[in-house]
Design a protein around this motif. Structure first.
Motif, PDB file in Angstrom:
ATOM      1  N   THR A  79     -21.438  -5.107  10.174  1.00 13.48           N
ATOM      2  CA  THR A  79     -21.364  -6.161  11.193  1.00 13.48           C
ATOM      3  C   THR A  79     -20.034  -6.893  11.107  1.00 13.48           C
ATOM      4  O   THR A  79     -19.358  -7.127  12.132  1.00 13.48           O
ATOM      5  CB  THR A  79     -22.524  -7.152  11.019  1.00 13.48           C
TER       6      THR A  79
ATOM      7  N   ASN B 143     -20.382  -6.415  22.004  1.00 13.67           N
ATOM      8  CA  ASN B 143     -20.903  -5.049  21.961  1.00 13.67           C
ATOM      9  C   ASN B 143     -20.738  -4.321  23.284  1.00 13.67           C
ATOM     10  O   ASN B 143     -21.503  -3.396  23.600  1.00 13.67           O
ATOM     11  CB  ASN B 143     -22.376  -5.053  21.550  1.00 13.67           C
TER      12      ASN B 143
ATOM     13  N   SER C 250     -17.199  -4.757  12.481  1.00 19.36           N
ATOM     14  CA  SER C 250     -17.278  -4.626  13.941  1.00 19.36           C
ATOM     15  C   SER C 250     -16.760  -5.880  14.626  1.00 19.36           C
ATOM     16  O   SER C 250     -16.080  -5.806  15.663  1.00 19.36           O
ATOM     17  CB  SER C 250     -18.724  -4.357  14.370  1.00 19.36           C
TER      18      SER C 250
ATOM     19  N   ASP D 139     -27.577  -8.270  22.048  1.00 24.65           N
ATOM     20  CA  ASP D 139     -26.932  -7.274  21.184  1.00 24.65           C
ATOM     21  C   ASP D 139     -25.590  -7.749  20.646  1.00 24.65           C
ATOM     22  O   ASP D 139     -24.800  -6.964  20.127  1.00 24.65           O
ATOM     23  CB  ASP D 139     -26.765  -5.939  21.908  1.00 24.65           C
ATOM     24  N   ASP D 140     -25.322  -9.064  20.770  1.00 28.24           N
ATOM     25  CA  ASP D 140     -24.064  -9.604  20.249  1.00 28.24           C
ATOM     26  C   ASP D 140     -24.054  -9.571  18.727  1.00 28.24           C
ATOM     27  O   ASP D 140     -25.092  -9.730  18.067  1.00 28.24           O
ATOM     28  CB  ASP D 140     -23.857 -11.051  20.711  1.00 28.24           C
TER      29      ASP D 140
ATOM     30  N   ASN E 119     -18.616 -10.499  18.800  1.00 28.87           N
ATOM     31  CA  ASN E 119     -18.368  -9.222  19.452  1.00 28.87           C
ATOM     32  C   ASN E 119     -19.526  -8.983  20.415  1.00 28.87           C
ATOM     33  O   ASN E 119     -20.688  -8.917  19.992  1.00 28.87           O
ATOM     34  CB  ASN E 119     -18.290  -8.108  18.401  1.00 28.87           C
TER      35      ASN E 119
END
Length: 451
Positions: free
Chosen positions: A356, A288, A359, A296-297, A286
């Motif tokens: 996590t 982000n 998400s 920030d993955d 993801n």
């Protein structure tokens, strides 16, 4: 000193119960037990029936293994003035399928028995449980067939009292197992897509990082056409969908769609050195909302027990599939809201592992097949590599034409676009060879139910 009081070893297999599978979704339960007393470690064979897919009509979702170990004992105190007796009872059981551990239990009692007061009878005992769930394709494959699957159980029971004979102790134990197959109909509720490159397409825009010169070769795939990259220089090849999160069948909200599995066939045409000792990893990412910022993955990954193929020594110049193609399939437990067993995650500071995982699985922007294990060092090599049959399976929602888990206006647009003769296409919902107002009525009725 410790003294051992031995009892006859009675660990013997007893009943195994098998409930016949039905065509509808459900479970099959197989149970059995071991019973006995004190003795040295012994290995016992447990024979179960494999899960029969009935000609691929059924889908095995998971195998659940429940274990229960029980140890019990009793005796009589000697009364006032007797010396306290130290009693130890221990029953352990370890279960295996080949070298794979399937669980372990240990029922343990360790206590002092007082002899104050009048003589009295007493009983003591303890239980221990364990549960293992197998839901990955590579783990389930051995459990599927029409034959037998053999497990082993190593049991050991130890009983002692000090002083010997202080309570006239008697003891015994039992080990019980329950194996549950959870299944559903394969032809009712599961749909699959596979990109075989035969039409010159590349659904998902698959490519290798640090290369970008891949092309479709019309022969030597598994079978037919396949995607090949002949100019790759990398320590860890990444076969991936675009990192900017382009929409495709392979990305999106896996939980809403009910994604069940991902898979690919791989070929190593050439590498500088032997590479067959590397495990293949499936990585779901993801981004982000910031595809250009990798810091920030969010990641979720699973490492296959299977290793990538060694060099095949080149491609034959014909239409046959060469040796060396290796299939990889990964079960994706998209409906689980905690990190599934065997999966790892990498999130941001302050996020829990479960946050996590949720998400990532609800917004997969990129799918990566990594030729190795994340955070592991590998030497820099030159590679010629190939892929074929990139595949995904998910829950089948009738009239969900764009595979997003919903029946909505986007599916309506696709149906309208397909108006006219359309034999065999997904928009022909009533299978009459034409997409028309009858199919439109069916789709609109499904929008009310599933949107």
């Amino acid at each position: 000193m410790r003294s051992f009081k031995r009892f006859q070893n009675l660990f013997l297999m007893i009943a195994v119960v098998l409930l016949a599978p039905a065509v509808q979704a459900g479970t099959i339960v197989q149970t059995g037990s071991l019973q006995g007393g004190v003795g040295p470690p012994e290995t016992h064979s447990i024979v179960l029936n494999q899960f029969d897919t009935q000609g691929d009509i059924l889908w095995l979702n998971l195998v659940k293994i429940d274990l229960l170990t029980n140890v019990t004992g009793g005796g009589q105190t000697s009364g006032e003035g007797g010396r306290p007796t130290h009693i130890h009872m221990e029953l352990t059981a370890d279960y295996f399928h080949g070298e794979q551990s399937l669980g372990e239990t240990q029922a343990l009692v360790d206590r002092m028995v007082s002899h104050k007061g009048a003589p009295r009878f007493f009983s003591i005992g303890n239980t221990d449980t364990d549960q293992t769930i197998l839901d990955q394709s590579e783990d389930l494959s051995a459990w599927i067939g029409t034959g037998e699957i053999r497990l082993s159980a190593i049991t050991e029971m130890i009983v002692w009292e000090n002083p010997v004979g202080g309570t006239h102790l008697g003891a015994g134990g039992s080990v019980r197992y329950t194996v549950t197959y959870d299944f559903s109909p394969l032809n009712e509720g599961v749909r699959a897509f596979s990109e075989g490159f035969e039409l010159g397409t590349n659904e998902g825009n698959w490519h290798w990082r640090d290369a970008g010169t891949e092309y479709i070769m019309p022969h030597s795939g598994n079978p037919g056409a396949f995607l090949i990259e002949e100019t790759l220089n990398s320590a860890v090849p990444w076969l991936r969908t675009p990192d900017e999160g382009s929409d495709s069948i392979f990305t999106g909200d896996y939980r809403t769609r009910g994604v069940r599995s991902l898979g690919v066939d791989l070929l190593t045409v050439y590498s500088d050195f032997a590479v067959g000792g590397r495990n293949l990893s499936l990585v779901l990412i993801n981004n982000n909302g910031t595809p250009d910022d990798y810091d920030d993955d969010l990641w979720a990954w699973y490492v296959s027990e299977s290793t990538i193929p060694e060099s095949s020594g080149g491609l034959p110049q014909d239409t046959l599939s060469p040796a060396g193609w290796t299939p990889f399939d990964f079960a994706v437990p998209s409906q689980q809201n905690t990190v599934p067993e065997g999966w790892d995650v990498w999130g941001l500071p302050g996020m829990t592992d479960d946050e996590t995982w949720n998400s990532v699985i609800t917004d997969v922007d990129q799918v990566v097949y990594m030729y190795g294990i994340p955070a592991t060092y590998y030497p820099f090599l030159s590679w010629d590599v190939g892929m074929d049959n990139a595949r995904i399976s998910q829950a089948d929602i009738f009239a969900d034409l764009n595979w997003d888990g919903l029946v909505d206006v986007q599916d309506l647009q696709l149906l309208v676009h397909a108006y006219g003769p359309c034999e065999g296409c997904e928009a022909d919902l009533n299978v009459d060879g034409v997409v028309d107002h009858l199919d439109l009525q069916i789709l609109v009725s499904m929008m009310v139910t599933h949107s």
